[in-house]
Design a protein around this motif. Sequence first.
Motif, PDB file in Angstrom:
ATOM      1  N   ASP A 172       9.267  -0.863  -0.768  1.00 48.19           N
ATOM      2  CA  ASP A 172       7.756  -0.727  -0.790  1.00 48.19           C
ATOM      3  C   ASP A 172       7.170  -0.713  -2.222  1.00 48.19           C
ATOM      4  OD1 ASP A 172       7.623  -0.753   1.935  1.00 48.19           O
ATOM      5  OD2 ASP A 172       7.405   1.419   2.107  1.00 48.19           O
ATOM      6  N   LEU A 173       7.994   0.103  -3.233  1.00 50.27           N
ATOM      7  CA  LEU A 173       7.660   0.165  -4.677  1.00 50.27           C
ATOM      8  C   LEU A 173       7.986  -1.170  -5.366  1.00 50.27           C
ATOM      9  CD1 LEU A 173       6.575   1.762  -6.945  1.00 50.27           C
ATOM     10  CD2 LEU A 173       8.783   2.599  -7.372  1.00 50.27           C
ATOM     11  N   ILE A 174       8.856  -1.742  -5.067  1.00 55.08           N
ATOM     12  CA  ILE A 174       9.054  -3.144  -5.601  1.00 55.08           C
ATOM     13  C   ILE A 174       8.009  -4.087  -4.951  1.00 55.08           C
ATOM     14  CG2 ILE A 174      10.558  -5.276  -5.808  1.00 55.08           C
ATOM     15  CD1 ILE A 174      13.063  -3.328  -5.581  1.00 55.08           C
ATOM     16  N   ASN A 175       7.816  -3.934  -3.609  1.00 54.58           N
ATOM     17  CA  ASN A 175       6.689  -5.079  -3.448  1.00 54.58           C
ATOM     18  C   ASN A 175       5.346  -4.731  -3.886  1.00 54.58           C
ATOM     19  OD1 ASN A 175       8.435  -6.159  -1.576  1.00 54.58           O
ATOM     20  ND2 ASN A 175       7.957  -5.088   0.095  1.00 54.58           N
ATOM     21  N   PHE A 176       5.003  -3.578  -4.055  1.00 51.73           N
ATOM     22  CA  PHE A 176       3.636  -3.053  -4.779  1.00 51.73           C
ATOM     23  C   PHE A 176       3.677  -3.857  -6.343  1.00 51.73           C
ATOM     24  CE2 PHE A 176       1.736  -0.066  -8.046  1.00 51.73           C
ATOM     25  CZ  PHE A 176       0.337  -0.320  -7.453  1.00 51.73           C
ATOM     26  N   GLU A 181       6.406   9.948 -10.243  1.00 50.31           N
ATOM     27  CA  GLU A 181       5.825  10.114 -11.388  1.00 50.31           C
ATOM     28  C   GLU A 181       5.482   8.793 -12.207  1.00 50.31           C
ATOM     29  OE1 GLU A 181       5.046  13.131 -12.334  1.00 50.31           O
ATOM     30  OE2 GLU A 181       7.037  14.319 -11.796  1.00 50.31           O
ATOM     31  N   CYS A 182       5.386   7.485 -11.775  1.00 47.57           N
ATOM     32  CA  CYS A 182       5.454   6.450 -12.473  1.00 47.57           C
ATOM     33  C   CYS A 182       4.266   6.395 -13.512  1.00 47.57           C
ATOM     34  CB  CYS A 182       5.453   5.169 -11.499  1.00 47.57           C
ATOM     35  SG  CYS A 182       6.760   5.082 -10.290  1.00 47.57           S
ATOM     36  N   LEU A 216       0.977  -1.284  -0.082  1.00 52.77           N
ATOM     37  CA  LEU A 216      -0.087   0.106   0.005  1.00 52.77           C
ATOM     38  C   LEU A 216       0.924   1.227  -0.171  1.00 52.77           C
ATOM     39  CD1 LEU A 216      -2.786  -1.083   2.347  1.00 52.77           C
ATOM     40  CD2 LEU A 216      -3.134  -0.776  -0.055  1.00 52.77           C
ATOM     41  N   ARG A 217       1.886   1.298   0.580  1.00 57.65           N
ATOM     42  CA  ARG A 217       2.736   2.351   0.610  1.00 57.65           C
ATOM     43  C   ARG A 217       3.419   2.416  -0.638  1.00 57.65           C
ATOM     44  NH1 ARG A 217       4.513   0.101   5.738  1.00 57.65           N
ATOM     45  NH2 ARG A 217       6.376  -0.670   4.740  1.00 57.65           N
ATOM     46  N   GLY A 218       3.905   1.262  -1.200  1.00 55.59           N
ATOM     47  CA  GLY A 218       4.424   1.438  -2.766  1.00 55.59           C
ATOM     48  C   GLY A 218       3.315   1.787  -3.739  1.00 55.59           C
ATOM     49  N   MET A 219       2.139   1.508  -3.462  1.00 50.93           N
ATOM     50  CA  MET A 219       1.182   2.112  -4.419  1.00 50.93           C
ATOM     51  C   MET A 219       1.149   3.525  -4.277  1.00 50.93           C
ATOM     52  SD  MET A 219      -2.806   0.994  -4.662  1.00 50.93           S
ATOM     53  CE  MET A 219      -3.469   1.610  -3.025  1.00 50.93           C
ATOM     54  N   ILE A 229      18.519  -3.694 -18.515  1.00 52.11           N
ATOM     55  CA  ILE A 229      18.564  -3.550 -16.861  1.00 52.11           C
ATOM     56  C   ILE A 229      17.884  -4.795 -16.429  1.00 52.11           C
ATOM     57  CG2 ILE A 229      17.483  -2.154 -15.276  1.00 52.11           C
ATOM     58  CD1 ILE A 229      17.630   0.194 -16.845  1.00 52.11           C
ATOM     59  N   ALA A 230      18.781  -5.517 -15.398  1.00 51.94           N
ATOM     60  CA  ALA A 230      18.514  -6.913 -15.105  1.00 51.94           C
ATOM     61  C   ALA A 230      17.060  -7.053 -13.963  1.00 51.94           C
ATOM     62  CB  ALA A 230      19.629  -7.590 -14.527  1.00 51.94           C
ATOM     63  N   SER A 231      17.102  -6.099 -13.253  1.00 47.42           N
ATOM     64  CA  SER A 231      15.913  -6.514 -12.181  1.00 47.42           C
ATOM     65  C   SER A 231      15.052  -5.007 -11.895  1.00 47.42           C
ATOM     66  CB  SER A 231      16.749  -6.471 -10.787  1.00 47.42           C
ATOM     67  OG  SER A 231      17.418  -5.305 -10.377  1.00 47.42           O
ATOM     68  N   LEU A 232      14.282  -5.322 -11.262  1.00 47.59           N
ATOM     69  CA  LEU A 232      13.005  -4.118 -10.845  1.00 47.59           C
ATOM     70  C   LEU A 232      13.617  -3.192  -9.996  1.00 47.59           C
ATOM     71  CD1 LEU A 232       9.795  -6.006 -10.044  1.00 47.59           C
ATOM     72  CD2 LEU A 232      10.235  -4.603 -11.951  1.00 47.59           C
ATOM     73  N   ALA A 233      14.649  -3.736  -9.067  1.00 49.53           N
ATOM     74  CA  ALA A 233      15.548  -2.843  -8.343  1.00 49.53           C
ATOM     75  C   ALA A 233      16.232  -1.760  -9.270  1.00 49.53           C
ATOM     76  CB  ALA A 233      16.459  -3.421  -7.343  1.00 49.53           C
TER      77      ALA A 233
END
Length: 373
Positions: A339-343, A219-220, A207-210, A299-303
């Motif tokens: 948090d963003l990755i978890n979202f 800006e995503c 929820l924080r990531g959202m 770019i290999a990963s979400l991070a």
Amino acid sequence: MAAKLVSILTIVLLLLSCGERAQPYEWDLPQGFPAPDIPENNPMTKEKVALGRALFFARALSFNNTTACASCHLPERAFSEPKARSVGASGVTLKRNASALVNVAYAGTLTWSHNGLRHIEQQLMIPLFADTPIEMGVTNFEDVILARFNTADYKSLTRAAFGDSVLNFDRIVKSLASFVRSLVSFNSAFDDYAYRQIDEALSPSQLRGMELFFSEKMECFHCHGGFNFTQSSKHAFQTLTLKAFHNTGLYNEDGNGAYPIDDQGLIDVTLEGSDMGHFRAPTLRNVALTSPYMHDGSIASLAGVIEFYAAGGRGKGINNPWKSQFVKGFDMTKQERDDLINFLHGLTDESFIKNKNHHPPIPAPSTIIMSHN
């Protein structure tokens, strides 16, 4: 009223021209979601989807029996591929990462950087027939390839879909397009939270990531907005496509904004200087399954992706004059990144990945093994 009646009659006649048992395809969509915008000359039927599914997994569709559509679009990877760049049937490495085929029925534009490809039937001609580079390598092998499908299994599938057993490339393209359109994904944890109103579907971290995803800080949502998490969307109630192509500051080869000469994005199609390095913002649905990222898989990963946007680009690309105004960089803590990755993981739809109708039919329809020489 007259125009509407003509349209309805056209669809009816097209359905009647299909097999006697052809049934309209039933979409598995959340309540209230719009249906995809389907071309009138290729209405969705269960039988066409079935034929398209068989063809999608058939290596016999390539000139040398080595490559299927599914070779670069794996169901377990949300119909993407865990390679930076795909390899065609001739062994040549292609210039781009294979796009995930998630909700492609809602795509307003297709491929990474072409503003003129708006129907899947158009796009399919490229992997099938293109010779620079070769993907499936159908050109000059049309008769050989069609002969491989001259089996009882494929005759039965074709008759059910089209009313007779004659399989040609027009029918192959229409069937493949129908199967790809059937790949809809709306059963993620995010969908449970946002559309089914299950409050506990997302964790506190998600929820924080959202909140961060939809914030002006990161800006995503400007490029990955809407229910399909991409500006490149259209459906039955929306005929206009929002700005679909963006320069993210990935490269700046000459200090004046140039991307690598082998792939400069939308400018290669439009020849407009301002389109340098512009690529389509893909859907983020199932994005956790579709690494590596960016048009070239660099770019290999979400991070890595999040850190790239936090920096406002990569290397000299940060100062690319054609870069989107929304890629301006931001500060973030490790907690915010996590948090963003978890979202983003909350956009994974396990039922989509496991859906047996998205995997090869068992047993696979038989084909005739023939030399491609």
